[in-house]
Design a protein around this motif. Structure first.
Motif: not given
Length: 264
Positions: A144-150, A165-166
């Motif tokens: 989920l964090l990776g998706w927010f970062a992308v 903002e992530v």
């Protein structure tokens, strides 16, 4: 009418005596009380959260089919309490006949101490399942964090002013609320845990009831039937008392973790 082939059959009235006879076995005594109260084993097993085969073994005084003596006493105590029977007399009679039936000592407590540490618990299937579920949950958070970062990177490269903002989520901030109410009950043994920093705990009493599980940071006051099964992921962050007696965790801590049984 149920008949236990291992019991001493009465020669007079079929009504159970209000007290445990001089030669009567504790399981047979409880069985007669249950029958007199017209209660079924399945009903009692559901209320006490105890398998029917365990109650059957207790009524037949089949100690070789049951766990160690400390747990048998806990089962007898819970069963007697449910039937409003004299638990103290039953435990006393159990101590007298257990050695003759099994060749083992019924009392494993340390001399001159009401507290006994009963060794390290072996890992159970349910514990392993919880560990896998925890790993899956952490993996889901990472994805989920990776998706927010992308998504944030795409918004920044497109020149949008309102860049999302992530959220920064740490798996260590996830807390699992205890499964029971942590207020003090009016009966049973009392455990108090104080925490110097957050850590994960898992505590089960002799009846199989889960008193607390998950990540804790505030004082826990718990009550249940001993012995307790206790696991502390960071034992150095916890101070523990049983029935107002301080328990040292240092001798049972390995690599910062402690996993043991505790009884009075």
């Amino acid at each position: 009418m149920e008949i236990n082939p291992n019991s001493h059959q009465p020669t007079g009235s079929t009504s159970p005596s209000s007290t445990l006879g001089n030669i009567q076995r504790p399981g047979e005594y409880l069985r007669q009380i249950r029958i007199a109260q017209k209660k079924e084993l399945e009903e009692i097993a559901s209320v006490l959260n105890m398998p029917v085969k365990t109650l059957t073994a207790l009524e037949q005084d089949d100690y070789k089919s049951l766990p160690e003596a400390t747990f048998i006493k806990g089962y007898y105590r819970a069963y007697a309490k449910y039937l409003n029977a004299d638990a103290s007399a039953i435990i006393q009679r159990f101590d007298e006949i257990y050695a003759n039936d099994t060749g083992l000592k019924a009392n494993h407590a340390l001399n001159n101490s009401p507290i006994k540490i009963m060794g390290k618990l072996s890992g159970s299937k349910s514990v392993r399942n919880r560990k896998w579920l925890k790993r899956i949950a952490i993996l889901a958070v990472v994805l989920l964090l990776g998706w927010f970062a992308v998504m944030a990177l795409q918004n920044w490269t497109s020149g949008h002013k309102d860049e999302a903002e992530v959220p920064k989520v740490k798996s260590s901030d996830v807390e699992i609320i205890p499964m029971g109410n942590s207020t003090v009950a009016t009966s049973g043994d009392q455990l108090i845990l104080n925490f110097s920093r957050p850590t994960s705990v898992h505590i089960v009493d002799a009846t199989g009831k889960v008193l607390a599980t998950g990540r804790q940071a505030s004082t826990l006051t718990l009550s249940g039937e001993s012995p307790f099964q206790i696991r502390l992921d960071d034992a150095t962050a916890v101070s523990l008392t049983l029935n107002q007696e301080q328990i040292s965790l240092a001798p049972y801590t390995v690599n910062g973790k402690a996993e043991f049984r505790l009884s009075r």
